[in-house]
Structures are given as C-alpha cells and as structure tokens.
Design an enzyme around this catalytic site. Structure first.
Site, PDB file in Angstrom:
ATOM      1  N   THR A   1      72.429 -55.345   5.144  1.00  0.00           N
ATOM      2  CA  THR A   1      72.702 -53.903   5.128  1.00  0.00           C
ATOM      3  C   THR A   1      71.519 -53.168   5.761  1.00  0.00           C
ATOM      4  OG1 THR A   1      71.724 -53.456   2.940  1.00  0.00           O
ATOM      5  CG2 THR A   1      74.038 -54.164   3.001  1.00  0.00           C
ATOM      6  N   GLY A   2      71.820 -52.020   6.370  1.00  0.00           N
ATOM      7  CA  GLY A   2      70.760 -51.269   7.036  1.00  0.00           C
ATOM      8  C   GLY A   2      70.156 -52.053   8.182  1.00  0.00           C
ATOM      9  N   ALA A   3      71.020 -52.674   8.997  1.00  0.00           N
ATOM     10  CA  ALA A   3      70.563 -53.640  10.003  1.00  0.00           C
ATOM     11  C   ALA A   3      70.377 -53.060  11.393  1.00  0.00           C
ATOM     12  CB  ALA A   3      71.557 -54.808  10.068  1.00  0.00           C
TER      13      ALA A   3
ATOM     14  N   SER B   1      68.159 -50.820  12.510  1.00  0.00           N
ATOM     15  CA  SER B   1      66.802 -50.451  12.914  1.00  0.00           C
ATOM     16  C   SER B   1      65.797 -50.957  11.883  1.00  0.00           C
ATOM     17  CB  SER B   1      66.676 -48.927  13.056  1.00  0.00           C
ATOM     18  OG  SER B   1      66.878 -48.293  11.805  1.00  0.00           O
ATOM     19  N   GLY B   2      64.536 -50.777  12.181  1.00  0.00           N
ATOM     20  CA  GLY B   2      63.473 -51.077  11.230  1.00  0.00           C
ATOM     21  C   GLY B   2      63.457 -52.501  10.720  1.00  0.00           C
TER      22      GLY B   2
ATOM     23  N   TYR C   1      62.348 -42.453  -4.915  1.00  0.00           N
ATOM     24  CA  TYR C   1      62.235 -43.698  -4.136  1.00  0.00           C
ATOM     25  C   TYR C   1      61.560 -44.787  -4.955  1.00  0.00           C
ATOM     26  CZ  TYR C   1      61.011 -46.921  -0.370  1.00  0.00           C
ATOM     27  OH  TYR C   1      60.872 -48.053   0.406  1.00  0.00           O
TER      28      TYR C   1
END
Length: 314
Positions: A8-10, A12-13, A194
């Site tokens: 997941t969240g693949a 960027s970064g 966070y």
C-alpha cells in the site's frame, strides 16, 4: 507459483523504493501489486518499474485507506485476482497539515535534545488532524484502522492451511507511548495524531501475532529511518536539497523476527547501511485492549455501512 506481494502507498517514497528493491532481488519470481490512492501517480510508478524491470509482473490496485468502502472494495478485488497473498506491506500513511517551527528548530540545534529532534521531529512539528467522510479521525483511519480492515477482509487469503503469510507495518521512530491513549485511540483530543497512529500499529502488530501465528500469519514492524521523501520535504524548511543531504549524517542513531522488535533501517556516519532490531515500548495487555477496541469499531462501521446500503435506493 510466483509469490504475490501487495504494497500500500506504493506510488512514491518508501513504498516505491520497496517495490524497486523487491524487483531487483527477484524480477520474475513474484507478482507485485501496487495499491495506491492516486491512480495517475500509480501509473507513473508502474511505468517506471517496468522500464527498470521489463519482465516484471506488476499490477495496480486502487485503494484509499482513509475510506471504509474503498478498503472493502479493494480487498474484494484482491480476492478476485489472486488465490494467495504471501506478503502484505502496510505502508500507506499521512502526516496531516505539518507545520515547521523554524525558531524551535534552530533553538533545538544547540540543545541536548538535538538528536531526538532530528530523529523524531519532537518539538518542531505541529499537526492538525481532519475527519473522514466516514466520521473517523483521518490519520487514525489512514495509517491504522484502514489497514486493520484490509487485513480483516483478506484474512481468508492470509490464513491458508499449509502456507505462511507475512504482514509488514511501516512504523516510525516517532511512535511514542506518551502520544497514545486507550481512552482515545483515534487521538481526537491530542496534538500528535501521527505518533499515536504509529505507536498503535506497533501494538497491533504484537497482538496480531498472538491471534494469527497458529494460522500461519505473522506480523512485524519496520522503521525506515529518516528518509527524504515528499512528506519529509513538505514538513522541513525549504532549504536547498544539497543542504539537507549534508544534514543527513546527523540523523543517524545507533538503533529471528521478534514480535516485540521494530526493525530499523539505519545508515552509519560513514554511509554504511544496516538493519538493527530494537525492542518496542509495548506490552501485550495494552495491545490486546487496542485489538478489542478495533474489533468493536469494526463492528460499528460495518453495521453503519450496511444500514446505509439498505437506505440507498436500488
């Protein structure tokens, strides 16, 4: 059959770097699924990976971990596409509306807390959380609860007789017990959403091992260390990139998969990369309490979703 890996969240970064690394190690021996919210960026990442690894099997999946319906729909799509899921990297996350206190930063440079400040952002960042259309705190939903629902939805794939599967949570050195409260797991009343969400993911990983190891599902936590991603550049002063490169060595701290350990990706002052496990400040009792609260919240949101579907016109 090739192993199936979903990140997941693949786009960027950390997520994109992870996908690049996975394909560098085994280009043709796996099926890689990039699970992203922004499909335009996902397609760009997909093209970049295939340019570097033309023979790779890379697919895209749309999922917004801040949305209950998106998470459930994405899980259903995964179950249609694949008959196994070997690794699930729970990496997507946000740090909301970060504001950088320049005065506190320069003051901190000459204090005894300078290392902690660089490693965690403590004292120099302020955050303002939001609320999702589902009525949940945005950071909590995106970083933790959305992933929890995803795992729950994919449980039949992750817990298969004769196979083992692995969950890997992207945590942070900014995951502090002091930011988390069992009485306020969504962090509605706090100012460190966070940190709270990342500490909660540390706790959740521990209790998931307790409940699922016998079914072949294992969970672990990693910390990528200080990395210059888009999120990092957005929250730090707008100094030239080369200057932050000079600062990077200052961020270094000397930090069997142990369920109580967080695996830190570190770089020494000489530029050597290494991984080191560190005991997390967690306990089983608190992790079990969090797990029960998440299960209760899951029941509530599923009931709400079901009621809304009944009320919707055919």
């Amino acid at each position: 059959m090739n192993k199936v890996i979903l990140v997941t969240g693949a786009n960027s970064g950390i997520g994109l770097a992870l996908c690049e690394r996975l394909l560098s190690v085994d280009t043709e021996g796996l099926q890689l699924c990039l699970a992203c919210r922004n499909m335009r960026r996902a397609e760009a990442a997909h093209s970049a990976l295939l340019t570097s690894h033309p023979k790779a099997q890379v697919a895209l999946l749309q999922v917004d971990t801040s949305s209950i319906s998106s998470v459930i729909s994405a899980a259903q799509e995964v179950k249609k596409r694949y008959d196994r899921l070997d690794y699930l990297y729970l990496n997507a996350g946000i740090m909301p509306n970060p504001r950088f206190d320049v005065n506190a930063f320069f003051k901190g440079l000459f204090s005894r807390n300078v290392i902690t400040m660089f490693a965690t952002g403590e004292g120099i960042l302020t955050q303002q959380d939001g609320v999702t259309p589902d009525g949940l705190q945005e950071v909590f939903m995106t970083n933790l609860f959305g992933h929890f629902l995803f795992v729950r939805e994919l449980e039949p794939m992750l817990c298969r007789a004769g196979r083992t599967s692995q969950l890997v949570w992207t945590s942070s050195s900014n995951a502090h017990r002091s930011a988390f409260s069992l009485e306020d797991i969504q962090h509605k009343k706090g100012t460190q959403p966070y940190s709270s969400s990342k500490y909660a993911s540390d706790l959740l990983s521990l209790t998931l091992n307790t409940h699922y190891n016998k079914q072949g599902l294992y969970s672990s936590v990693i910390c990528p260390g200080f990395v210059m991603t888009n999120l990092t550049y957005n929250i730090l002063p707008s100094f030239p990139a080369f200057l932050w490169t000079l600062f990077t060595p200052i961020f270094w701290l000397p930090e069997s998969l142990d369920p109580y350990a967080k695996y830190h990706s570190l770089t020494s002052g000489l530029g050597n990369n290494y991984t080191q496990p560190r005991k997390m400040d967690i306990d089983l009792e608190t992790s079990e309490s969090l797990y029960e609260k998440l299960l209760q919240l899951e029941r509530e949101v599923r009931k709400k979703l079901k009621d809304e579907q009944k009320e919707s016109p055919p």
